[in-house]
Structure formats: structure tokens, C-alpha cells
Scaffold this motif. Structure first.
Motif, PDB file in Angstrom:
ATOM      1  N   VAL A 196     -35.737  35.164  -1.995  1.00 33.07           N
ATOM      2  CA  VAL A 196     -34.965  34.416  -2.988  1.00 33.07           C
ATOM      3  C   VAL A 196     -33.875  33.583  -2.315  1.00 33.07           C
ATOM      4  O   VAL A 196     -33.636  32.432  -2.692  1.00 33.07           O
ATOM      5  CB  VAL A 196     -34.359  35.378  -4.029  1.00 33.07           C
ATOM      6  CG1 VAL A 196     -33.488  34.618  -5.019  1.00 33.07           C
ATOM      7  CG2 VAL A 196     -35.461  36.120  -4.778  1.00 33.07           C
ATOM      8  N   VAL A 197     -33.202  34.146  -1.309  1.00 33.40           N
ATOM      9  CA  VAL A 197     -32.146  33.419  -0.594  1.00 33.40           C
ATOM     10  C   VAL A 197     -32.728  32.189   0.101  1.00 33.40           C
ATOM     11  O   VAL A 197     -32.132  31.097   0.051  1.00 33.40           O
ATOM     12  CB  VAL A 197     -31.436  34.342   0.415  1.00 33.40           C
ATOM     13  CG1 VAL A 197     -30.579  33.531   1.395  1.00 33.40           C
ATOM     14  CG2 VAL A 197     -30.562  35.361  -0.314  1.00 33.40           C
ATOM     15  N   ASP A 198     -33.873  32.322   0.737  1.00 31.46           N
ATOM     16  CA  ASP A 198     -34.484  31.173   1.405  1.00 31.46           C
ATOM     17  C   ASP A 198     -34.789  30.063   0.409  1.00 31.46           C
ATOM     18  O   ASP A 198     -34.585  28.872   0.706  1.00 31.46           O
ATOM     19  CB  ASP A 198     -35.767  31.603   2.123  1.00 31.46           C
ATOM     20  CG  ASP A 198     -35.495  32.299   3.446  1.00 31.46           C
ATOM     21  OD1 ASP A 198     -34.338  32.273   3.906  1.00 31.46           O
ATOM     22  OD2 ASP A 198     -36.446  32.871   4.017  1.00 31.46           O
ATOM     23  N   ALA A 202     -32.818  26.334   0.394  1.00 29.65           N
ATOM     24  CA  ALA A 202     -33.596  25.097   0.465  1.00 29.65           C
ATOM     25  C   ALA A 202     -33.275  24.184  -0.711  1.00 29.65           C
ATOM     26  O   ALA A 202     -33.215  22.955  -0.571  1.00 29.65           O
ATOM     27  CB  ALA A 202     -35.083  25.422   0.483  1.00 29.65           C
ATOM     28  N   ALA A 203     -33.026  24.771  -1.872  1.00 28.72           N
ATOM     29  CA  ALA A 203     -32.771  23.980  -3.073  1.00 28.72           C
ATOM     30  C   ALA A 203     -31.408  23.323  -3.050  1.00 28.72           C
ATOM     31  O   ALA A 203     -31.222  22.223  -3.585  1.00 28.72           O
ATOM     32  CB  ALA A 203     -32.912  24.867  -4.314  1.00 28.72           C
ATOM     33  N   VAL A 204     -30.403  23.961  -2.414  1.00 27.45           N
ATOM     34  CA  VAL A 204     -29.025  23.471  -2.562  1.00 27.45           C
ATOM     35  C   VAL A 204     -28.710  22.173  -1.810  1.00 27.45           C
ATOM     36  O   VAL A 204     -28.140  21.276  -2.439  1.00 27.45           O
ATOM     37  CB  VAL A 204     -28.034  24.616  -2.261  1.00 27.45           C
ATOM     38  CG1 VAL A 204     -26.612  24.099  -2.183  1.00 27.45           C
ATOM     39  CG2 VAL A 204     -28.127  25.689  -3.332  1.00 27.45           C
ATOM     40  N   ALA A 280     -23.433  44.115  -0.573  1.00 26.77           N
ATOM     41  CA  ALA A 280     -23.214  43.830   0.847  1.00 26.77           C
ATOM     42  C   ALA A 280     -24.498  43.316   1.502  1.00 26.77           C
ATOM     43  O   ALA A 280     -24.465  42.406   2.346  1.00 26.77           O
ATOM     44  CB  ALA A 280     -22.721  45.088   1.561  1.00 26.77           C
ATOM     45  N   LEU A 281     -25.635  43.883   1.106  1.00 22.31           N
ATOM     46  CA  LEU A 281     -26.908  43.451   1.666  1.00 22.31           C
ATOM     47  C   LEU A 281     -27.199  41.995   1.310  1.00 22.31           C
ATOM     48  O   LEU A 281     -27.653  41.212   2.159  1.00 22.31           O
ATOM     49  CB  LEU A 281     -28.026  44.353   1.139  1.00 22.31           C
ATOM     50  CG  LEU A 281     -29.428  44.076   1.698  1.00 22.31           C
ATOM     51  CD1 LEU A 281     -29.478  44.361   3.191  1.00 22.31           C
ATOM     52  CD2 LEU A 281     -30.467  44.908   0.951  1.00 22.31           C
ATOM     53  N   VAL A 282     -26.927  41.609   0.071  1.00 25.69           N
ATOM     54  CA  VAL A 282     -27.122  40.217  -0.331  1.00 25.69           C
ATOM     55  C   VAL A 282     -26.247  39.297   0.527  1.00 25.69           C
ATOM     56  O   VAL A 282     -26.714  38.266   1.030  1.00 25.69           O
ATOM     57  CB  VAL A 282     -26.815  40.029  -1.830  1.00 25.69           C
ATOM     58  CG1 VAL A 282     -26.803  38.540  -2.201  1.00 25.69           C
ATOM     59  CG2 VAL A 282     -27.834  40.771  -2.686  1.00 25.69           C
ATOM     60  N   LEU A 283     -24.975  39.665   0.718  1.00 27.75           N
ATOM     61  CA  LEU A 283     -24.076  38.848   1.533  1.00 27.75           C
ATOM     62  C   LEU A 283     -24.579  38.732   2.962  1.00 27.75           C
ATOM     63  O   LEU A 283     -24.609  37.627   3.539  1.00 27.75           O
ATOM     64  CB  LEU A 283     -22.667  39.447   1.515  1.00 27.75           C
ATOM     65  CG  LEU A 283     -21.639  38.757   2.417  1.00 27.75           C
ATOM     66  CD1 LEU A 283     -21.436  37.294   2.024  1.00 27.75           C
ATOM     67  CD2 LEU A 283     -20.303  39.515   2.376  1.00 27.75           C
ATOM     68  N   ARG A 284     -24.976  39.855   3.553  1.00 26.73           N
ATOM     69  CA  ARG A 284     -25.442  39.831   4.946  1.00 26.73           C
ATOM     70  C   ARG A 284     -26.659  38.927   5.104  1.00 26.73           C
ATOM     71  O   ARG A 284     -26.745  38.120   6.047  1.00 26.73           O
ATOM     72  CB  ARG A 284     -25.803  41.245   5.392  1.00 26.73           C
ATOM     73  CG  ARG A 284     -26.015  41.384   6.909  1.00 26.73           C
ATOM     74  CD  ARG A 284     -27.018  42.463   7.232  1.00 26.73           C
ATOM     75  NE  ARG A 284     -28.375  41.983   7.042  1.00 26.73           N
ATOM     76  CZ  ARG A 284     -29.439  42.774   6.893  1.00 26.73           C
ATOM     77  NH1 ARG A 284     -29.292  44.084   6.841  1.00 26.73           N
ATOM     78  NH2 ARG A 284     -30.640  42.243   6.743  1.00 26.73           N
ATOM     79  N   ILE A 285     -27.593  39.005   4.169  1.00 26.79           N
ATOM     80  CA  ILE A 285     -28.811  38.201   4.269  1.00 26.79           C
ATOM     81  C   ILE A 285     -28.504  36.717   4.063  1.00 26.79           C
ATOM     82  O   ILE A 285     -29.082  35.855   4.732  1.00 26.79           O
ATOM     83  CB  ILE A 285     -29.877  38.715   3.292  1.00 26.79           C
ATOM     84  CG1 ILE A 285     -30.379  40.088   3.760  1.00 26.79           C
ATOM     85  CG2 ILE A 285     -31.038  37.727   3.170  1.00 26.79           C
ATOM     86  CD1 ILE A 285     -31.314  40.782   2.787  1.00 26.79           C
ATOM     87  N   ILE A 286     -27.581  36.398   3.155  1.00 23.68           N
ATOM     88  CA  ILE A 286     -27.186  34.995   2.980  1.00 23.68           C
ATOM     89  C   ILE A 286     -26.627  34.435   4.283  1.00 23.68           C
ATOM     90  O   ILE A 286     -27.002  33.338   4.721  1.00 23.68           O
ATOM     91  CB  ILE A 286     -26.157  34.852   1.850  1.00 23.68           C
ATOM     92  CG1 ILE A 286     -26.809  35.117   0.489  1.00 23.68           C
ATOM     93  CG2 ILE A 286     -25.514  33.460   1.864  1.00 23.68           C
ATOM     94  CD1 ILE A 286     -25.817  35.217  -0.660  1.00 23.68           C
ATOM     95  N   ALA A 290     -28.584  31.547   6.371  1.00 31.34           N
ATOM     96  CA  ALA A 290     -27.882  30.259   6.425  1.00 31.34           C
ATOM     97  C   ALA A 290     -27.374  29.936   7.824  1.00 31.34           C
ATOM     98  O   ALA A 290     -26.877  28.831   8.057  1.00 31.34           O
ATOM     99  CB  ALA A 290     -26.715  30.258   5.445  1.00 31.34           C
ATOM    100  N   GLY A 291     -27.471  30.899   8.734  1.00 31.92           N
ATOM    101  CA  GLY A 291     -27.003  30.676  10.101  1.00 31.92           C
ATOM    102  C   GLY A 291     -25.495  30.642  10.217  1.00 31.92           C
ATOM    103  O   GLY A 291     -24.946  29.971  11.096  1.00 31.92           O
ATOM    104  N   MET A 292     -24.802  31.392   9.341  1.00 30.46           N
ATOM    105  CA  MET A 292     -23.343  31.401   9.323  1.00 30.46           C
ATOM    106  C   MET A 292     -22.796  32.539  10.193  1.00 30.46           C
ATOM    107  O   MET A 292     -23.157  33.698  10.009  1.00 30.46           O
ATOM    108  CB  MET A 292     -22.822  31.567   7.893  1.00 30.46           C
ATOM    109  CG  MET A 292     -23.126  30.402   6.982  1.00 30.46           C
ATOM    110  SD  MET A 292     -22.144  28.951   7.447  1.00 30.46           S
ATOM    111  CE  MET A 292     -22.680  27.768   6.199  1.00 30.46           C
ATOM    112  N   THR A 293     -21.913  32.201  11.120  1.00 36.58           N
ATOM    113  CA  THR A 293     -21.321  33.224  11.991  1.00 36.58           C
ATOM    114  C   THR A 293     -20.116  33.899  11.350  1.00 36.58           C
ATOM    115  O   THR A 293     -19.656  34.936  11.820  1.00 36.58           O
ATOM    116  CB  THR A 293     -20.896  32.611  13.331  1.00 36.58           C
ATOM    117  OG1 THR A 293     -19.948  31.549  13.085  1.00 36.58           O
ATOM    118  CG2 THR A 293     -22.104  32.052  14.071  1.00 36.58           C
TER     119      THR A 293
END
Length: 315
Positions: A196-198, A202-204, A280-286, A290-293
Motif C-alpha cells: 500500500v505504501v509503494d 507513486a501516486a503522490v 510504528a511499523l507503518v512509519l518505519r516502512i514509509i 521513501a528513502g528517508m534517513t
């Protein structure tokens, strides 16, 4: 001359109140809201909605009790205009009209069951006003709620937004049923959330953002744990920058704990302990996808956006 307004955000897990004074006309775009009071009550309105498609009578009654207390406080503080936005759970439920009638009778104004796009726009407005100078646009604002997560890309205006059904309550009920969750349950949740995150990124498109801004209780709780706070402290959490490695460490720790063990964490709200692992899992996967450090936590979110939306109409 300031105008006092009241904003209510009714989500899947909690109902929140902000009474605030809007800046006077001509104060400039950087003038802040002045908080009079903020309240949050865990009512779990969306309990079971993913399975049954309906709001339960018990959940509606819990929400009514909290809303009645808010209505009394709004009246005593003299707010001149009230707006209540209801989000994912009441958008999905078959018996949404029953909920709407309860709110109208209790609060005196009907709830606005906002679309995912409007929810995203309000969250973005609330989150990005007054960010620190090192938070560079374009921003990707992620609002991880109980039933849904909003992704919003923008700078001074919104360029793209999407709402997807991967909130912390929904993912806990769908996948993380054991206490603590099993490795198989976590793997199933990861696969569901990642897909779902992917699609959302892609949509945003979210991977074009320079800064990830996270809002709502799952994000701020993870930030508070990462900061090692002895108690929940909104001022310390707001605008704090948390690395991906810190988020990943907190997520693994939370998923490895039982609900009772999570309750021992000093910053943990009792009503969030059973669903924080999924949040927390949703945040980590986002962050991962997204490649955010790092991400910037914001205590300002859709509630502030609702209040700001009253600026033109209040009076």
C-alpha cells in the motif's frame, strides 16, 4: 482582534479538541494559533469496523460521552465557531447516519465526514506551518491514524495527496492479533503495508520530497520513545528530528513487547499501547520505501488545519 474557534477531530482511535485564538487579520502568514486548550480521549470509534463494516453501539456511546464533555468546555470558553471533522471510521461505516445524528444532538453542529483528499489537505496545513528552518520543502506529510494514513506532498500548497487504509487499529485487528505478535503476523503486516505504501508514494509522488513530516499519535509516541523522554512532553517532541535507525529500533522493540510491557514505557498512553506496534511499523516502512534517513515529528496536524480553516469564516 482575535477570534476564538473550536476544532474537533474524530478519528478511528481518538477524538481530540482544540480551542484556539486565531491571529488577527493582517498579522501575516507566520502568525501562530494561540492554544487555549487541547484535549485527547481514546474512544476507539473504529473498533471492529474493518471486520463488520459498522460502528458498534458501545463505540458510539464512548464517543458521545467524550463529545458531551468537549461541548461543555467549548461553551464555557466562548468559542465563536465550531467545526468537527470525522475521518476514516465514520467514512467507512454502514451506519454512519446514526453517528451523525448523535453528534448533531450532542454538539449542536453536524460532523463533516471529510473525504480522504480534504483530510490530507487539512493535515498538511496544520503540520507545515512554523516548521524549523532546516526542514526544507517539498514536504511529504504522513498522518498515521487508526484506520487510514494520509500522504500529502507540497510546499506552500498541496501538490498531491492520497488516503490509504493502513491505520494502526486496522493493521492490528487485521494482522497483529497475538500478544506480542508472532513473526508470521509481523511478516504479513509488513507485506500488506509495503504494497500500500509503494502505491501511495507513486501516486503522490512522495519520493520527490526533501523532508518527511510525521504527525498524529503513533508518530509522536515513537519520537518520544526515541528521545528517551521520562514523560510525554509535546514541546520536546514538536519539530524533533528522528533518524530511520532510531525508528527501526523503536519499532522492533515495540513489536517484541506484550501490551502490558508497552504500558511500562513512561510516554505510553494507555489507549495506544495495543496498537502502537502497528503504527510504528507503518512509519518505519514509509521511511524505508521513501528513502528517508530521518523524519521531523510535528504535534500540529489535522486538528490545527481544522482550526485554520475557520479563519476566513469565523466572525
Amino acid at each position: 482582534m482575535t477570534t476564538r474557534v473550536a476544532a474537533i477531530d474524530c478519528g478511528t482511535n481518538s477524538i481530540r479538541l482544540l480551542v484556539a485564538d486565531l491571529p488577527p487579520a493582517g498579522a501575516g502568514p507566520d502568525a501562530p494559533l494561540v492554544d487555549v486548550v487541547r484535549r485527547m480521549t481514546i474512544v476507539r470509534l473504529g473498533e471492529g469496523v474493518d471486520r463488520t463494516g459498522r460502528l458498534s453501539a458501545a463505540a458510539i456511546e464512548r464517543t458521545r460521552v467524550a463529545l458531551a464533555a468537549y461541548a461543555a468546555e467549548i461553551e464555557s470558553l466562548g468559542a465563536r465557531r465550531v467545526r468537527m471533522c470525522a475521518t476514516s471510521a465514520s467514512r467507512d461505516a454502514e451506519n454512519a447516519e446514526e453517528f451523525r445524528a448523535m453528534v448533531s444532538a450532542t454538539l449542536g453542529v453536524p460532523p463533516e465526514v471529510v473525504t480522504g483528499d480534504e483530510e490530507a489537505r487539512l493535515s498538511f496545513t496544520g503540520a507545515v506551518r512554523g516548521l524549523a528552518a532546516d526542514a526544507r520543502p517539498p514536504y511529504l506529510v504522513v498522518d498515521i491514524g487508526g484506520g487510514s494514513t494520509e500522504f500529502v506532498l507540497g510546499d506552500t500548497t498541496v501538490h498531491g495527496a492520497i488516503s490509504v487504509d493502513i491505520g494502526c487499529v486496522r493493521m492490528t485487528e487485521r494482522h497483529l492479533r497475538s500478544d506480542p505478535p508472532t513473526a508470521e503476523e509481523i511478516a504479513a503486516a509488513e507485506a500488506d503495508v509495503t504494497a500500500v505504501v509503494d502505491r501511495a508514494l507513486a501516486a503522490v509522488p512522495g519520493r520527490d520530497a526533501a523532508t518527511l513530516v510525521g504527525v498524529a499519535g503513533s508518530v509522536t509516541t515513537v519520537a518520544a520513545i526515541a528521545l528517551g523522554l521520562p514523560a510525554y512532553d509535546s514541546e520536546r517532541i514538536h519539530r524533533a528530528r528522528v533518524s530511520y535507525d532510531e525508528v527501526a529500533k523503536v519499532t522492533a522493540d515495540l513489536l517484541g513487547r506484550s501490551v502490558a510491557q508497552r504500558m511500562e514505557i513512561p510516554v505510553m498512553h494507555p489507549g495506544r499501547a495495543d496498537v502502537i506496534g502497528a503504527g510504528a511499523l507503518v512509519l518505519r516502512i514509509i521511511m524505508e520505501r521513501a528513502g528517508m534517513t530521518s523524519m521531523v515529528a510535528s504535534e500540529h496536524d489535522i486538528l490545527d488545519g481544522i482550526a485554520w480553516s475557520l479563519a476566513e469564516t469565523a466572525g
